[in-house]
Enzyme design. Sequence first.
Site, PDB file in Angstrom:
ATOM      1  N   CYS A 225       0.805  -1.226   0.000  1.00  0.00           N
ATOM      2  CA  CYS A 225       0.000   0.000   0.000  1.00  0.00           C
ATOM      3  C   CYS A 225       0.837   1.275   0.000  1.00  0.00           C
ATOM      4  O   CYS A 225       0.323   2.357  -0.291  1.00  0.00           O
ATOM      5  CB  CYS A 225      -0.944   0.006   1.193  1.00  0.00           C
ATOM      6  SG  CYS A 225      -2.019  -1.440   1.268  1.00  0.00           S
TER       7      CYS A 225
ATOM      8  N   HIS B 178      -3.238   6.915   3.398  1.00  0.00           N
ATOM      9  CA  HIS B 178      -3.671   5.654   2.794  1.00  0.00           C
ATOM     10  C   HIS B 178      -5.083   5.362   3.277  1.00  0.00           C
ATOM     11  O   HIS B 178      -5.375   5.431   4.476  1.00  0.00           O
ATOM     12  CB  HIS B 178      -2.717   4.535   3.196  1.00  0.00           C
ATOM     13  CG  HIS B 178      -3.196   3.177   2.826  1.00  0.00           C
ATOM     14  ND1 HIS B 178      -3.739   2.887   1.587  1.00  0.00           N
ATOM     15  CD2 HIS B 178      -3.232   2.012   3.535  1.00  0.00           C
ATOM     16  CE1 HIS B 178      -4.079   1.611   1.550  1.00  0.00           C
ATOM     17  NE2 HIS B 178      -3.785   1.064   2.721  1.00  0.00           N
TER      18      HIS B 178
ATOM     19  N   ASN C 168     -10.217   0.120   0.331  1.00  0.00           N
ATOM     20  CA  ASN C 168      -8.753   0.118   0.332  1.00  0.00           C
ATOM     21  C   ASN C 168      -8.265  -0.366  -1.032  1.00  0.00           C
ATOM     22  O   ASN C 168      -8.388  -1.538  -1.362  1.00  0.00           O
ATOM     23  CB  ASN C 168      -8.247  -0.801   1.446  1.00  0.00           C
ATOM     24  CG  ASN C 168      -6.734  -0.881   1.523  1.00  0.00           C
ATOM     25  OD1 ASN C 168      -6.020  -0.433   0.639  1.00  0.00           O
ATOM     26  ND2 ASN C 168      -6.239  -1.475   2.596  1.00  0.00           N
TER      27      ASN C 168
END
Length: 328
Positions: free
Chosen positions: A113, A253, A283
């Site tokens: 990520c 994030h 996500n």
Amino acid sequence: MQSIGIKGMGYYVPENVFTNFDFEKIIDTSDEWIRTRTGIIERRFASKDQATSDLATEASLKAIKNAKISKEDVDMIILATTTADYIAQGAACIVQNKLGLKKIPCFDLNAACTGFIYGLEVAYSLVKSGLYKNILVIGAETLSRIVDMQNRNTCVLFGDGAAAAIIGEVEKGYGFLGFSIGAEGEDNMILKVPAGGSKKPNNEETIKNRENFVIMKGQDVFKFAVSTLPKVTSDALEKAKLKVNDLSMVFPHQANLRIIESAAKRMKFPLEKFYMNLSRYGNTSSASVGIALGEAIEKGLVKKGDNIALTGFGGGLTYGSTIIKWAY
């Protein structure tokens, strides 16, 4: 001294919307359960004929257009992803072909990520070296292909999407002001896909045991994230010679609402200045920070001269942050 920054951003999300109510039909969960624990309401899933390179190409075309350059001006492609089209081939090379470009160097980067932020620092360093002028950095994922639709703790979290940026010279005094990236390899087992790599190749047993899907120790990820995000952002701010109150906006994030809320408290920075769109996209791993930034730019929320922070964490475990004085 040369100033290097983002010359243009682009993002792309698939058309297929998958809501919490859709999950109610296939697993033991509810919209309320998902929403209260994650902040996610819906996410986008790629169609059957879309691969990561397809999403990446769409975002790249927008970034090139917004940077006001031609495709031929791009002299390198860096693609951050954990879900490349194929195991033994970089998806960046496929994007090169889809863009109709020739010969320029292309490679994939896997920092989970945090990949987009890692890619930005690599591109910044290469442009600063004088070897390249316009590097295309992409974060793209089709996480719907590696989530276990029978595991309610993970399948509701992830979505598909892509973001891209053109990195090159910008007006003096603008652009990247500071970076901080790092990793804690001792925690590499917290978030992973157990099978499919050289450690445990896929076979009938791994498929039967559903080891070819993402597994995650949620509480460990949460603890790591809420402690790491403030620290890495603070470190990047120190390198930029700025304080947190000098920031106009933070782009974290987009993993979990509770993580972002906790990070905001630790940073002593208003939650309303943390840009969030995870309620609509979930996500998207390496794409999430870039999608958030691209969307905010479209809405006119980022203006020339604004100091912004991009900050993230991911499997590995990795983490990173960059401070940017926006150039346009």
